[in-house]
Design a protein around this motif. Structure first.
Motif, short mmCIF file in Angstrom:
data_model
loop_
_atom_site.label_atom_id
_atom_site.label_comp_id
_atom_site.label_asym_id
_atom_site.label_seq_id
_atom_site.Cartn_x
_atom_site.Cartn_y
_atom_site.Cartn_z
N VAL A 295 -1.84 6.45 3.41
CA VAL A 295 -1.29 5.10 3.26
C VAL A 295 -1.72 4.46 1.95
O VAL A 295 -0.95 3.75 1.30
CB VAL A 295 -1.71 4.21 4.46
CG1 VAL A 295 -1.22 2.78 4.27
CG2 VAL A 295 -1.16 4.79 5.76
N GLY A 296 -2.96 4.72 1.54
CA GLY A 296 -3.48 4.12 0.31
C GLY A 296 -4.23 2.83 0.58
O GLY A 296 -4.34 2.37 1.71
N ASN A 297 -4.75 2.24 -0.48
CA ASN A 297 -5.61 1.07 -0.35
C ASN A 297 -4.87 -0.26 -0.42
O ASN A 297 -5.50 -1.32 -0.29
CB ASN A 297 -6.70 1.10 -1.43
CG ASN A 297 -7.68 2.23 -1.21
OD1 ASN A 297 -8.04 2.54 -0.08
ND2 ASN A 297 -8.11 2.86 -2.30
N ASP A 298 -3.58 -0.24 -0.64
CA ASP A 298 -2.82 -1.48 -0.71
C ASP A 298 -2.46 -1.93 0.70
O ASP A 298 -1.30 -1.87 1.13
CB ASP A 298 -1.55 -1.29 -1.55
CG ASP A 298 -0.84 -2.61 -1.83
OD1 ASP A 298 -1.48 -3.67 -1.68
OD2 ASP A 298 0.35 -2.57 -2.20
N GLN A 299 -3.49 -2.33 1.44
CA GLN A 299 -3.34 -2.75 2.82
C GLN A 299 -3.90 -4.16 3.00
O GLN A 299 -4.64 -4.67 2.15
CB GLN A 299 -4.07 -1.78 3.77
CG GLN A 299 -3.57 -0.35 3.69
CD GLN A 299 -4.21 0.53 4.76
OE1 GLN A 299 -4.37 0.12 5.92
NE2 GLN A 299 -4.57 1.75 4.38
N LEU A 300 -3.57 -4.78 4.12
CA LEU A 300 -3.98 -6.15 4.38
C LEU A 300 -4.68 -6.27 5.73
O LEU A 300 -4.50 -5.42 6.62
CB LEU A 300 -2.75 -7.07 4.39
CG LEU A 300 -1.89 -7.11 3.12
CD1 LEU A 300 -0.67 -7.99 3.36
CD2 LEU A 300 -2.69 -7.61 1.93
N THR A 301 -5.47 -7.32 5.88
CA THR A 301 -5.97 -7.68 7.20
C THR A 301 -4.87 -8.43 7.94
O THR A 301 -3.89 -8.88 7.34
CB THR A 301 -7.20 -8.60 7.10
OG1 THR A 301 -6.81 -9.86 6.53
CG2 THR A 301 -8.30 -7.97 6.24
N VAL A 302 -5.04 -8.58 9.24
CA VAL A 302 -4.05 -9.33 10.02
C VAL A 302 -3.92 -10.75 9.51
O VAL A 302 -2.81 -11.30 9.40
CB VAL A 302 -4.43 -9.32 11.52
CG1 VAL A 302 -3.60 -10.34 12.29
CG2 VAL A 302 -4.25 -7.93 12.10
N ALA A 303 -5.04 -11.36 9.16
CA ALA A 303 -5.00 -12.73 8.64
C ALA A 303 -4.19 -12.80 7.35
O ALA A 303 -3.41 -13.75 7.14
CB ALA A 303 -6.42 -13.24 8.40
N GLU A 304 -4.36 -11.81 6.49
CA GLU A 304 -3.59 -11.79 5.24
C GLU A 304 -2.12 -11.53 5.51
O GLU A 304 -1.24 -12.04 4.79
CB GLU A 304 -4.17 -10.71 4.31
CG GLU A 304 -5.55 -11.06 3.78
CD GLU A 304 -6.21 -9.89 3.06
OE1 GLU A 304 -7.02 -10.15 2.15
OE2 GLU A 304 -5.92 -8.72 3.40
N CYS A 305 -1.82 -10.76 6.54
CA CYS A 305 -0.43 -10.47 6.88
C CYS A 305 0.35 -11.74 7.21
O CYS A 305 1.54 -11.86 6.89
CB CYS A 305 -0.36 -9.53 8.08
SG CYS A 305 -0.90 -7.83 7.75
N ILE A 306 -0.31 -12.67 7.87
CA ILE A 306 0.38 -13.89 8.31
C ILE A 306 -0.04 -15.12 7.50
O ILE A 306 0.41 -16.23 7.80
CB ILE A 306 0.17 -14.15 9.81
CG1 ILE A 306 -1.31 -14.38 10.13
CG2 ILE A 306 0.70 -12.98 10.63
CD1 ILE A 306 -1.57 -14.78 11.58
N GLY A 307 -0.90 -14.93 6.51
CA GLY A 307 -1.33 -16.03 5.67
C GLY A 307 -2.15 -17.07 6.40
O GLY A 307 -1.97 -18.28 6.21
N ASP A 308 -3.09 -16.61 7.22
CA ASP A 308 -3.91 -17.53 8.01
C ASP A 308 -5.39 -17.24 7.77
O ASP A 308 -5.75 -16.32 7.04
CB ASP A 308 -3.57 -17.39 9.50
CG ASP A 308 -3.79 -18.68 10.28
OD1 ASP A 308 -4.55 -19.54 9.80
OD2 ASP A 308 -3.20 -18.82 11.36
#
Length: 301
Positions: A280-293
């Motif tokens: 997948v690589g390192n360009d991943q997000l946390t759940v909070a980052e996914c929804i901007g919270d």
């Protein structure tokens, strides 16, 4: 004093040894949390609960003034696999893939998430991650392996709750559901000094009765749209192989988005997670980052 057992990914497979230990994929028994190494039971929790130690697998119900059980809809309780008897109105994710408008189910970037830790296997995963990710932890594991939990937090990862002991919530009474959630939160309070914002139900087992309780805690339900079924590798299920999982990952990569469900409760699934991370690589997000919270409802000094 009780010696608290670490609940490993094998919970998902539903098998245990006589002592309550779980069989790891390499044929050895998983490590058991040492009583002397546990998160100390805090004085504020002793005063509030009149209890002096962390509970076992079935935590006691402690009434909370901000949880009003009269506001919880009276849907029928159900056991795992009993979906034909469940009404569509209950909006069961595990039965019908039904989601609420407030449930988080995906991400605009393909991102891994991990359930069932912290365990000794988590340490290996942490050593191989070069990006922030999201861990949904069990309360009983949090207090059993506080140094690993603290390492997760110190490395900047997001931590959400996965209940106290991986119970199938729709089968429980309202009071038992509250107990599973409140004790998991208190474990995180005492160990990580924060109040979680995100909640993932074990087995994806959630309906509108469970949601009504979860929301009163201020928690956001997090589900997934990509399931590796990695736990089947622990049970040697020949219908699920690493090759099949890698094929799925390539398909999901082509879609460029989604939340991947994985587990850090056993070395077998962690070894797989490290391979998936490379794909997948390192360009991943946390759940909070996914929804901007935000990461947590509250942090404590």
């Amino acid at each position: 004093m009780i010696i608290y057992r670490a609940v490993q990914t094998a919970l998902l497979a539903g098998f245990f040894l006589k002592s309550g230990e779980c069989l790891a994929s390499n044929g050895s028994t998983a490590l058991i949390g040492d009583e002397d190494m546990q998160t100390p039971f805090p004085e504020w929790l002793k005063e509030f609960t009149n209890i002096t130690q962390w509970p076992g697998l079935d935590p006691p119900y402690i009434p909370l003034d901000y949880i009003d059980l009269t506001k919880v809809p009276e849907f029928e309780r159900y056991q795992s696999g009993r979906c034909p008897n469940i009404s569509r109105e209950q909006c069961s994710f595990d039965c019908y893939n039904c989601v609420d408008v407030d449930d988080v189910t995906s991400c605009f970037k393909l991102s891994q998430t991990f359930d069932d830790g912290p365990t000794p296997a988590t340490e290996t995963l942490l050593e191989n991650l070069r990006h922030r990710t999201t861990f949904f932890v069990l309360g009983i594991n949090t207090v059993s392996f506080p140094h690993i939990y603290e390492s997760v937090v110190e490395r900047g990862h997001l931590v959400g709750t996965h209940t106290w002991s991986h119970a199938f919530l729709p089968s429980l009474s309202n009071e038992e559901i509250v107990a599973q959630i409140e004790w998991s939160i208190w474990a995180m309070n005492a160990t990580g000094k924060h109040f979680p914002k995100y909640f993932r139900p074990p087995y994806g087992a959630i309906d509108n009765r469970v949601r009504a309780i979860v929301k009163q805690f201020g928690l956001t339900v997090v589900l997934w749209d990509h399931d590796t079924f990695d736990w089947k590798l622990i049970t040697n299920d020949k219908l699920r192989t690493e090759e099949q999982i890698f094929k799925d990952i390539e398909t999901w990569k082509s879609q460029r988005k989604g939340l991947i469900l994985e587990h850090d409760g056993a070395r077998r699934t962690v070894d797989l997670a490290i391979k998936i991370n490379k794909l997948v690589g390192n360009d991943q997000l946390t759940v909070a980052e996914c929804i901007g919270d935000t990461d947590y409802i509250e942090r404590y000094d």
